[in-house]
Design an enzyme around this catalytic site. Structure first.
Site, PDB file in Angstrom:
ATOM      1  N   GLY A  15       0.826  -1.216   0.000  1.00 28.53           N
ATOM      2  CA  GLY A  15       0.000   0.000   0.000  1.00 28.53           C
ATOM      3  C   GLY A  15       0.854   1.256   0.000  1.00 28.53           C
ATOM      4  N   ASP A 162       0.062  12.756  15.016  1.00 28.37           N
ATOM      5  CA  ASP A 162      -0.629  13.895  15.633  1.00 28.37           C
ATOM      6  C   ASP A 162       0.359  14.729  16.457  1.00 28.37           C
ATOM      7  OD1 ASP A 162      -3.132  12.742  14.681  1.00 28.37           O
ATOM      8  OD2 ASP A 162      -2.661  11.194  16.137  1.00 28.37           O
ATOM      9  N   HIS A 190      -6.855   8.811  18.074  1.00 31.16           N
ATOM     10  CA  HIS A 190      -6.413   9.347  16.784  1.00 31.16           C
ATOM     11  C   HIS A 190      -7.672   9.639  15.958  1.00 31.16           C
ATOM     12  CE1 HIS A 190      -4.212  10.024  13.134  1.00 31.16           C
ATOM     13  NE2 HIS A 190      -4.788   9.009  12.535  1.00 31.16           N
TER      14      HIS A 190
HETATM   15  P1  NAD Z   1      -3.633   1.654   1.067  1.00 30.61           P
HETATM   16  O1  NAD Z   1      -5.005   1.281   0.627  1.00 30.61           O
HETATM   17  O2  NAD Z   1      -2.729   2.366   0.124  1.00 30.61           O
HETATM   18  O3  NAD Z   1      -2.858   0.331   1.498  1.00 30.61           O
HETATM   19  C1  NAD Z   1      -3.399  -0.582   2.374  1.00 30.61           C
HETATM   20  C2  NAD Z   1      -2.860  -1.944   1.985  1.00 30.61           C
HETATM   21  O4  NAD Z   1      -3.263  -2.869   2.958  1.00 30.61           O
HETATM   22  C3  NAD Z   1      -3.380  -2.446   0.634  1.00 30.61           C
HETATM   23  O5  NAD Z   1      -2.291  -2.822  -0.189  1.00 30.61           O
HETATM   24  C4  NAD Z   1      -4.254  -3.636   1.026  1.00 30.61           C
HETATM   25  O6  NAD Z   1      -4.214  -4.677   0.049  1.00 30.61           O
HETATM   26  C5  NAD Z   1      -3.589  -4.072   2.314  1.00 30.61           C
HETATM   27  N1  NAD Z   1      -4.460  -4.840   3.195  1.00 30.61           N
HETATM   28  C6  NAD Z   1      -5.786  -4.709   3.404  1.00 30.61           C
HETATM   29  N2  NAD Z   1      -6.216  -5.640   4.261  1.00 30.61           N
HETATM   30  C7  NAD Z   1      -5.133  -6.366   4.620  1.00 30.61           C
HETATM   31  C8  NAD Z   1      -4.947  -7.472   5.468  1.00 30.61           C
HETATM   32  N3  NAD Z   1      -5.967  -8.032   6.120  1.00 30.61           N
HETATM   33  N4  NAD Z   1      -3.704  -7.962   5.603  1.00 30.61           N
HETATM   34  C9  NAD Z   1      -2.668  -7.419   4.954  1.00 30.61           C
HETATM   35  N5  NAD Z   1      -2.782  -6.379   4.106  1.00 30.61           N
HETATM   36  C10 NAD Z   1      -4.010  -5.851   3.963  1.00 30.61           C
HETATM   37  O7  NAD Z   1      -3.773   2.421   2.447  1.00 30.61           O
HETATM   38  P2  NAD Z   1      -2.669   3.308   3.203  1.00 30.61           P
HETATM   39  O8  NAD Z   1      -2.774   4.690   2.717  1.00 30.61           O
HETATM   40  O9  NAD Z   1      -1.360   2.619   3.164  1.00 30.61           O
HETATM   41  O10 NAD Z   1      -3.282   3.311   4.678  1.00 30.61           O
HETATM   42  C11 NAD Z   1      -3.320   2.131   5.454  1.00 30.61           C
HETATM   43  C12 NAD Z   1      -4.084   2.390   6.737  1.00 30.61           C
HETATM   44  O11 NAD Z   1      -3.365   3.324   7.562  1.00 30.61           O
HETATM   45  C13 NAD Z   1      -5.479   3.005   6.556  1.00 30.61           C
HETATM   46  O12 NAD Z   1      -6.386   2.394   7.460  1.00 30.61           O
HETATM   47  C14 NAD Z   1      -5.262   4.469   6.913  1.00 30.61           C
HETATM   48  O13 NAD Z   1      -6.456   5.089   7.328  1.00 30.61           O
HETATM   49  C15 NAD Z   1      -4.278   4.313   8.049  1.00 30.61           C
HETATM   50  N6  NAD Z   1      -3.520   5.526   8.435  1.00 30.61           N
HETATM   51  C16 NAD Z   1      -3.303   5.719   9.768  1.00 30.61           C
HETATM   52  C17 NAD Z   1      -2.581   6.817  10.201  1.00 30.61           C
HETATM   53  C18 NAD Z   1      -2.354   7.069  11.667  1.00 30.61           C
HETATM   54  O14 NAD Z   1      -1.833   8.144  12.012  1.00 30.61           O
HETATM   55  N7  NAD Z   1      -2.672   6.160  12.581  1.00 30.61           N
HETATM   56  C19 NAD Z   1      -2.061   7.712   9.261  1.00 30.61           C
HETATM   57  C20 NAD Z   1      -2.291   7.468   7.902  1.00 30.61           C
HETATM   58  C21 NAD Z   1      -3.033   6.365   7.496  1.00 30.61           C
HETATM   59  C1  LMR Z   2      -4.216  10.770   9.107  1.00 31.22           C
HETATM   60  O1  LMR Z   2      -4.376  11.264  10.222  1.00 31.22           O
HETATM   61  O2  LMR Z   2      -3.661  11.374   8.173  1.00 31.22           O
HETATM   62  C2  LMR Z   2      -4.683   9.343   8.860  1.00 31.22           C
HETATM   63  O3  LMR Z   2      -5.312   8.817  10.008  1.00 31.22           O
HETATM   64  C3  LMR Z   2      -5.510   9.197   7.661  1.00 31.22           C
HETATM   65  C4  LMR Z   2      -6.898   9.755   7.856  1.00 31.22           C
HETATM   66  O4  LMR Z   2      -7.860   9.052   7.540  1.00 31.22           O
HETATM   67  O5  LMR Z   2      -7.008  10.890   8.313  1.00 31.22           O
END
Ligand code: NAD
Ligand code: LMR
Length: 328
Positions: A15, A162, A190
């Site tokens: 991802g 954050d 978050h």
């Molecule tokens: P993305 O869609 O680009 O990538 C996610 C990847 O995870 C995909 O390749 C998908 O195939 C894979 N995936 C889905 N289910 C899976 C599973 N069960 N096992 C293994 N792989 C799996 O998304 P992204 O932009 O990389 O974001 C990933 C996650 O991180 C999202 O939930 C997003 O909201 C979260 N996020 C959190 C924060 C934070 O501060 N906590 C910040 C940014 C994004």
């Molecule tokens: C962020 O804070 O950038 C991530 O958690 C992605 C989102 O959904 O806001």
């Protein structure tokens, strides 16, 4: 003599965040420039995702990182987490415009029961787990509850993005360098209810609160800007934050593994009752880290404004925990 390699599992490896994260782990930015790593990468079995993962692995190989001691591609969490020392649980659906992170709970919660159980079964008993996939606190709570044989304290959620966002806003407001800011924290979930708190923060020893001296800016500009930054990025990019999220994941794991040298950092960790947060709730707290362990900073005064904010973010987390009871 060189160190023995450690195992680092990363889910969602093909991802957006995975692409911004893996190369930095392999280059030693997370665990140190003397620490070889074996990457154990997990993606869904879907052919497209597995092919994309193959491409990422080809690129990792082409970097010829001296610290990269092995790379494995998996579609089964019980194989991906085997003996792993670190697990970065990134793989989950991201939100799109107009959604809140909690809207992802239905889609993502089941991932974390399966992965918590797999960690419980096969990971190192000292595994350090960071949940990035949203809603991160509640997903970490689900994984922790699904892994009863592992210490609860080993499950953490990412609030570091954050924390970094808050530091950057304060540096801009005060015209100072972000690296000079100390003792900042973000309490709670978050989500937009998070409470970024600079009451204890200093810049080169001077109080940030006294320097800014503007409670209206705090309540009406700073807190909403930090709380809604993820949505602002989605609105601008059409995709959720990736490079800054990967950077925060590196910061979180590096400080946990290698120590924060007495500095406060924010981690989402299961409460032991600190500040009246019920035990087990995964909550953003100020922590210091040393020898691979984090310690919640205790004894801070919570004024009425802060208590109100903490109550709001806690109530949201309790609501989310209630909503996933049936999975646990
Ligand atoms: P993305 O869609 O680009 O990538 C996610 C990847 O995870 C995909 O390749 C998908 O195939 C894979 N995936 C889905 N289910 C899976 C599973 N069960 N096992 C293994 N792989 C799996 O998304 P992204 O932009 O990389 O974001 C990933 C996650 O991180 C999202 O939930 C997003 O909201 C979260 N996020 C959190 C924060 C934070 O501060 N906590 C910040 C940014 C994004
Ligand atoms: C962020 O804070 O950038 C991530 O958690 C992605 C989102 O959904 O806001």
């Amino acid at each position: 003599m060189s160190k023995a390699p450690v195992r680092v599992a990363v889910t969602g490896a093909a991802g957006q965040i995975g692409y911004a994260l893996l190369f930095r782990i392999a280059s030693g930015e997370m665990l140190g420039k003397d620490q070889p790593v074996i990457l154990q990468l997990l993606e869904i079995p879907d052919e497209k995702a597995q092919n994309a993962l193959k491409g990422v692995i080809m690129e990792l190989e082409d970097c010829a990182f001296p610290l990269l001691a092995g790379i494995e591609a998996h579609s089964n969490p019980e194989e991906a987490f085997k003996d792993t020392d670190y697990a970065l649980l990134v793989g989950a659906r991201p939100r799109g415009p107009g959604m809140e992170r909690a809207d992802l709970l239905a889609a993502n919660a089941a991932i974390f029961t399966v992965q918590g159980k797999a960690l419980n079964k096969v990971a190192s008993r000292n595994v350090k787990v960071l949940v990035v996939g949203n809603p991160a606190n509640t997903n970490a709570y689900i994984a922790m509850k699904s892994a009863p044989d592992l210490p609860a304290k080993n499950f953490t959620a990412m609030l570091r993005l954050d924390h970094n966002r808050a530091a950057s806003q304060i540096a801009a407001k005060t015209g100072t360098a972000v690296g000079d800011i100390r003792k900042l924290t973000v309490w709670g979930n978050h989500s937009p209810t998070m409470y970024a708190d600079y009451r204890f923060a200093t810049i080169n020893g001077a109080s940030v609160k006294d320097t800014i001296n503007d409670q209206v800016w705090n309540a009406d500009t700073f807190l909403p800007t930090v709380g809604k930054r993820g949505a602002a990025i989605i609105a601008a990019r059409g995709l959720s934050s990736a490079a800054s999220a990967a950077n925060a994941a590196i910061d979180h794991m590096r400080d946990w593994a290698l120590g924060s040298n007495g500095e406060w950092v924010t981690m989402g960790v299961p409460s032991n009752g600190e500040y009246g947060i019920p035990a087990g709730i995964v909550f953003g707290f100020p922590v210091t880290t040393e020898n691979g362990e984090y310690k919640i900073v205790e004894g801070l005064e919570i004024d009425a404004f802060s208590q109100e904010r903490i109550n709001i973010t806690l109530a949201e987390l309790q609501g989310e925990a209630d909503g996933v009871k049936h999975l646990l």
